[in-house]
Design a protein around this motif. Structure first.
Motif, mmCIF file in Angstrom:
data_model
loop_
_atom_site.group_PDB
_atom_site.id
_atom_site.type_symbol
_atom_site.label_atom_id
_atom_site.label_comp_id
_atom_site.label_asym_id
_atom_site.label_seq_id
_atom_site.Cartn_x
_atom_site.Cartn_y
_atom_site.Cartn_z
ATOM 1 N N LEU A 86 0.838 -1.213 0.000
ATOM 2 C CA LEU A 86 0.000 0.000 0.000
ATOM 3 C C LEU A 86 0.862 1.249 0.000
ATOM 4 C CD1 LEU A 86 -2.851 -0.203 2.685
ATOM 5 C CD2 LEU A 86 -3.107 -0.173 0.200
ATOM 6 N N ARG A 87 0.469 2.200 -0.838
ATOM 7 C CA ARG A 87 0.987 3.556 -0.696
ATOM 8 C C ARG A 87 -0.137 4.336 -0.061
ATOM 9 N NH1 ARG A 87 2.443 7.494 -4.263
ATOM 10 N NH2 ARG A 87 1.043 6.733 -5.848
ATOM 11 N N ALA A 88 0.160 5.029 1.020
ATOM 12 C CA ALA A 88 -0.948 5.651 1.742
ATOM 13 C C ALA A 88 -0.564 7.019 2.273
ATOM 14 C CB ALA A 88 -1.354 4.751 2.898
ATOM 15 N N GLN A 89 -1.594 7.838 2.512
ATOM 16 C CA GLN A 89 -1.357 9.131 3.139
ATOM 17 C C GLN A 89 -2.100 9.162 4.479
ATOM 18 O OE1 GLN A 89 -3.729 12.544 2.527
ATOM 19 N NE2 GLN A 89 -2.025 13.818 1.862
ATOM 20 N N VAL A 90 -1.472 9.745 5.489
ATOM 21 C CA VAL A 90 -2.170 9.948 6.763
ATOM 22 C C VAL A 90 -3.169 11.083 6.521
ATOM 23 C CG1 VAL A 90 -1.948 10.564 9.197
ATOM 24 C CG2 VAL A 90 -0.165 9.190 8.076
ATOM 25 N N ALA A 91 -4.442 10.706 6.369
ATOM 26 C CA ALA A 91 -5.434 11.713 5.986
ATOM 27 C C ALA A 91 -5.877 12.545 7.179
ATOM 28 C CB ALA A 91 -6.627 11.030 5.332
ATOM 29 N N ILE A 92 -5.674 12.011 8.393
ATOM 30 C CA ILE A 92 -6.024 12.769 9.602
ATOM 31 C C ILE A 92 -5.289 12.151 10.780
ATOM 32 C CG2 ILE A 92 -8.046 11.376 10.261
ATOM 33 C CD1 ILE A 92 -9.472 14.064 10.937
ATOM 34 N N PHE A 109 -15.588 -3.988 7.175
ATOM 35 C CA PHE A 109 -15.514 -3.159 5.976
ATOM 36 C C PHE A 109 -14.086 -3.079 5.415
ATOM 37 C CE2 PHE A 109 -19.493 -2.150 7.953
ATOM 38 C CZ PHE A 109 -20.331 -2.401 6.881
ATOM 39 N N GLY A 110 -13.275 -4.064 5.767
ATOM 40 C CA GLY A 110 -11.971 -4.227 5.129
ATOM 41 C C GLY A 110 -10.934 -3.205 5.534
ATOM 42 N N ILE A 111 -11.131 -2.522 6.671
ATOM 43 C CA ILE A 111 -10.144 -1.545 7.153
ATOM 44 C C ILE A 111 -9.316 -2.209 8.259
ATOM 45 C CG2 ILE A 111 -9.829 0.708 8.263
ATOM 46 C CD1 ILE A 111 -12.405 1.632 6.899
ATOM 47 N N ILE A 112 -8.000 -2.153 8.130
ATOM 48 C CA ILE A 112 -7.155 -2.877 9.093
ATOM 49 C C ILE A 112 -7.075 -2.095 10.411
ATOM 50 C CG2 ILE A 112 -4.915 -3.996 9.459
ATOM 51 C CD1 ILE A 112 -4.443 -3.547 6.383
ATOM 52 N N PRO A 113 -7.449 -2.728 11.527
ATOM 53 C CA PRO A 113 -7.348 -2.045 12.823
ATOM 54 C C PRO A 113 -5.960 -2.260 13.427
ATOM 55 C CG PRO A 113 -8.561 -4.118 13.074
ATOM 56 C CD PRO A 113 -8.077 -4.063 11.657
ATOM 57 N N ALA A 162 4.665 4.050 3.149
ATOM 58 C CA ALA A 162 4.725 2.879 2.260
ATOM 59 C C ALA A 162 4.632 1.637 3.133
ATOM 60 C CB ALA A 162 6.028 2.887 1.481
ATOM 61 N N LEU A 163 3.622 0.820 2.871
ATOM 62 C CA LEU A 163 3.446 -0.421 3.630
ATOM 63 C C LEU A 163 3.653 -1.583 2.661
ATOM 64 C CD1 LEU A 163 0.603 1.361 5.217
ATOM 65 C CD2 LEU A 163 1.829 -0.164 6.742
ATOM 66 N N ASP A 164 4.913 -1.974 2.505
ATOM 67 C CA ASP A 164 5.222 -3.051 1.562
ATOM 68 C C ASP A 164 4.852 -4.403 2.173
ATOM 69 O OD1 ASP A 164 6.118 -1.324 -0.333
ATOM 70 O OD2 ASP A 164 8.215 -1.404 0.345
ATOM 71 N N GLY A 165 4.364 -5.288 1.317
ATOM 72 C CA GLY A 165 4.053 -6.653 1.765
ATOM 73 C C GLY A 165 2.954 -6.710 2.805
ATOM 74 N N ILE A 166 2.014 -5.769 2.710
ATOM 75 C CA ILE A 166 0.996 -5.702 3.779
ATOM 76 C C ILE A 166 0.062 -6.919 3.754
ATOM 77 C CG2 ILE A 166 -0.600 -4.212 2.459
ATOM 78 C CD1 ILE A 166 -1.066 -2.862 5.275
ATOM 79 N N ALA A 167 -0.287 -7.381 2.541
ATOM 80 C CA ALA A 167 -1.207 -8.524 2.469
ATOM 81 C C ALA A 167 -0.556 -9.757 3.105
ATOM 82 C CB ALA A 167 -1.587 -8.792 1.015
ATOM 83 N N GLY A 205 -0.109 -13.367 7.752
ATOM 84 C CA GLY A 205 0.825 -13.979 8.701
ATOM 85 C C GLY A 205 0.567 -13.541 10.133
ATOM 86 N N ASP A 206 1.600 -12.911 10.742
ATOM 87 C CA ASP A 206 1.474 -12.601 12.183
ATOM 88 C C ASP A 206 0.869 -11.224 12.465
ATOM 89 O OD1 ASP A 206 3.467 -10.901 11.409
ATOM 90 O OD2 ASP A 206 5.004 -11.695 12.762
ATOM 91 N N GLY A 207 0.471 -10.495 11.407
ATOM 92 C CA GLY A 207 -0.207 -9.209 11.614
ATOM 93 C C GLY A 207 0.739 -8.055 11.895
#
Ligand code: MIC
Ligand code: SF4
Length: 663
Positions: free
Chosen positions: A478-484, A582-586, A605-610, A615-617
């Motif tokens: 995932l490429r992500a932005q901290v939206a808040i 709803f598929g959002i990772i807590p 950048a969250l590489d290999g997130i899936a 795996g161990d989360g």
């Protein structure tokens, strides 16, 4: 005397574990491990119900599979614009078709009504409303859940929770005049606070229990929600039997109690005789102080009602205290009874007249003021309410100071114009329940076809009834932005405001415009810009994220906006379950100190997130601004991992039905 038939009675079992073991579908009854429970009853209310039934429809069941499902209309009854009435028509038509009892608007508040007319000791109940634990007042295992979990239960699936740790609240003595159940739960909140109790159940026991009638127990179980616990449970005893007999339902009674040698995580002993009048001060139910320390503060508004304090017991007490007196001229005093049955009893006994003569504004028997639908206080006003939540702005007025109090303190203060101890009023006799309430279930429709339904009935879909959004599978990286970035104790009222926005609950694209509106109204636009650029959005939060309501829209609408993860110091139970649905990772921070190193706008950048989820989360996030990596973690069951990887429960179900068709 009927016994707890069907229960696997082992010595040393607390009541909670008896209820759990008699409904266990799978999993190990060991605190913390995920268990699946058979659900006997469900309830929904209109604000969460429309989405729950849209999801239920998508699941393709022909009828409800529970022993009983009830659809209440109590939240959106002000009806400014066509949207709410359209929702009500949709709910009514779904109920008829699928075998659900429909409680018409005007019948009352879901939790009060369910206790009066449908709840049964020993049964499990989940409701798409966080105050569903009210049923714990009659020995039910009653839990708040997201609408999607309720839809699954209606379609015959189990409900998943972490097996709880059980705290025993050992009650001794009896309450002094002028002190009531609200003060008891405020005393429990003073001890345990409104966060840090995820995964617990509060089980009430001890000689003091017998001194509390069912409405008082229900008040305590109801507001137990504000502790953040899974639920609260009382034994089912002679008082419970008396209450059910007064409702013409003595046959629903069974006796239930913990074993004498039952084990608990800990015991908190509370002498009822030492409880004093209390208030939860602005802006959190856990911010408790004694009335004696607040006495004399000028009051502008006093409101009695909500699912916490709107029973016959409470309103008769209010009327008796008000008899022959007038509300202070500077105070606006409103009363919203909990149900039509309460209204009719008050009328029959001439008590309604006392309220009106005293100067009360009679409000509809519905949620109304509690959800900020109306009765917003003036600027900087002090409002005393008998409801259960006083989050900033929930009343509709951001600068208002809302205090949560008992009905007795509400009356004493409304008469004096300042916060007052009810001990200042001449005592009135304790209210006893009538031998038999007047019973009229004519506003509960489709009882004859409950469980079966009318398969040919048409569904009413007005223009406000939208589609159920579906998530997409989690990408490899995932490429992500901290939206808040937000702080501690962010409630679902902050994330997904109710009040004037409630009417968009069945229309996700419109409702999603208001995500985080009270905190940062630009959140929606930023997320959509990220989405258009192929970047995911992430929410960063402090302790106890997602407190309060069960509204799944606080996860569903962020999913719609492209949010893929919440990284928080801690997340509350129902909200965490909704995020997964709803598929959002807590996520939580592996090292809480990393919270300080992250800022809104940071690119991650969250590489290999899936792979990490499967795996161990534990995942690694690289922050482009700081040039540092930090670890985030999540503890998911195998079931939850599969849901997250699929992009949410609806996406998972859709994928498995496509796969089944292809075979
Ligand atoms: C609340 O008291 O916050 C509500 C409104 O009843 C919510 C449900 C909702 O948001 O519709 C709750 O408590 O779950
Ligand atoms: Fe309704 Fe208020 Fe109870 Fe929520 S807390 S169900 S809004 S009365």
């Amino acid at each position: 005397m009927p016994k707890a038939g069907g229960f696997n009675i082992l010595s040393g079992m607390n009541l909670t574990y008896k209820l759990l073991s008699s409904h266990l579908v799978s999993g190990e009854l060991k605190p913390g491990s995920e268990i699946a429970l058979k659900i006997d009853q469900t309830l929904t209310q209109d604000a969460t119900g429309t989405m729950a039934y849209l999801q239920f429809e998508r699941m393709g069941a022909k009828r409800v599979q529970t022993e009983l499902s009830v659809s209440y209309v109590d939240h959106n009854t002000i009806q400014v614009g066509f949207e709410n009435a359209d929702d009500h028509a949709y709910l009514k038509s779904v109920a008829e078709k699928y075998g659900i009892v429909f409680s018409r608007p005007g019948n009352g508040i879901c939790h009060q009504l369910h206790l009066e007319r449908f709840g049964k000791p020993g049964k499990t109940l989940i409701g798409s409303d966080s105050h569903t634990p009210t049923g714990g007042g009659i020995g039910m295992l009653a839990m708040g859940a997201g609408g999607l979990d309720v839809a699954v239960a209606m379609a015959g699936g189990p409900y998943y929770i972490a097996a709880p740790r059980v705290v025993r609240i050992w009650l001794t003595g009896s309450l002094r005049p002028g002190v009531s159940a609200k003060d008891v739960i405020l005393a429990v909140l003073a001890k345990y606070g409104s966060s840090g109790n995820v995964g617990r159940v509060m089980e009430y026991a001890g000689p003091g229990v017998a001194t509390l009638d069912v409405p008082s127990r229900a008040t305590i179980a109801n507001m137990g929600t504000e502790l953040g616990v899974t639920t609260s449970v009382f034994p089912s005893d002679g008082e419970t039997r008396r209450f059910l007999a007064a409702q013409g339902r003595e046959g629903d009674w069974i006796e239930l109690a913990a074993d004498a040698d039952a084990e608990y995580e800990e015991t908190f002993e509370l002498d009822l005789g030492r409880v004093e009048p209390m208030a939860a001060c602005p802006h959190n139910p856990g911010n408790v102080a004694a009335i004696s320390s607040l006495a004399g503060k000028k009051v502008d508004q006093v409101l009695v009602g909500s699912c916490t304090n709107s029973s016959y017991r409470d309103l008769k007490t209010v009327a008796l205290l008000l008899k022959g007196r007038k509300i202070h001229p500077d105070v606006s005093f409103g009363v919203a009874p909990g149900s039509r049955q309460v209204v009719l009893e008050l009328m029959r006994e001439g008590l309604f007249q006392i309220l009106v003569e005293a100067g009360a504004r009679i409000l509809e028997n519905a949620c109304g003021f509690c959800i900020g639908n109306h009765q917003s206080p003036g600027t900087d006003a002090v409002s005393l309410r008998t409801s259960n939540r006083n989050f900033e702005g929930r009343s509709g007025t951001k600068s208002a100071q809302v205090y949560l109090v008992s009905p007795e303190t509400a009356v004493a203060s409304a008469l004096a114009g300042v916060i007052s101890d009810p001990a200042a009023l001449p005592p009135v006799p304790a209210v006893t329940l009538p031998e038999r309430f007047g019973i009229d279930d004519s506003m509960c429709l489709f009882r004859d076809t409950a469980g079966e339904g009318v398969p040919g009935a048409a569904i009413a879909r007005g223009p406000n009834i939208g589609e159920v959004p579906e998530g997409s599978a989690l990408p490899e990286s995932l490429r992500a932005q901290v939206a808040i970035k937000v702080g501690d104790k962010i409630t679902t009222d902050h994330i997904m405001p109710a009040g004037a926005r409630l009417k968009f609950r069945s229309n996700v694209p419109v409702y999603a415009k208001y995500v985080f509106e009270p905190v940062d109204p630009t959140f929606h636009d930023r997320c959509l810009a990220n989405k258009a650029a192929g970047v995911a959005s992430v929410i960063v939060a402090g302790e106890s994220y997602g407190q309060g309501s069960s509204r799944e829209h606080a996860a569903l609408c962020p999913m719609y906006l492209g949010v893929r993860a919440v990284v928080a110091k801690s997340i509350e139970r129902i909200h965490a379950a909704n995020l997964v649905n709803f598929g959002i990772i807590p996520f939580s921070f592996a090292d809480p100190a990393d919270f300080d190193a992250i800022e809104a706008g940071d690119e991650l950048a969250l590489d290999g997130i899936a792979e990490a989820i499967a795996g161990d989360g534990v995942a690694t996030a690289f922050n482009a601004r700081t040039g540092r990596s930090f670890k985030v973690k999540t503890a998911l069951s195998e079931r939850q991992k599969a849901i997250i990887l699929a992009g949410g429960l609806m996406a998972q179900r859709a994928a498995s039905s496509t796969a089944a068709t292809a075979r």
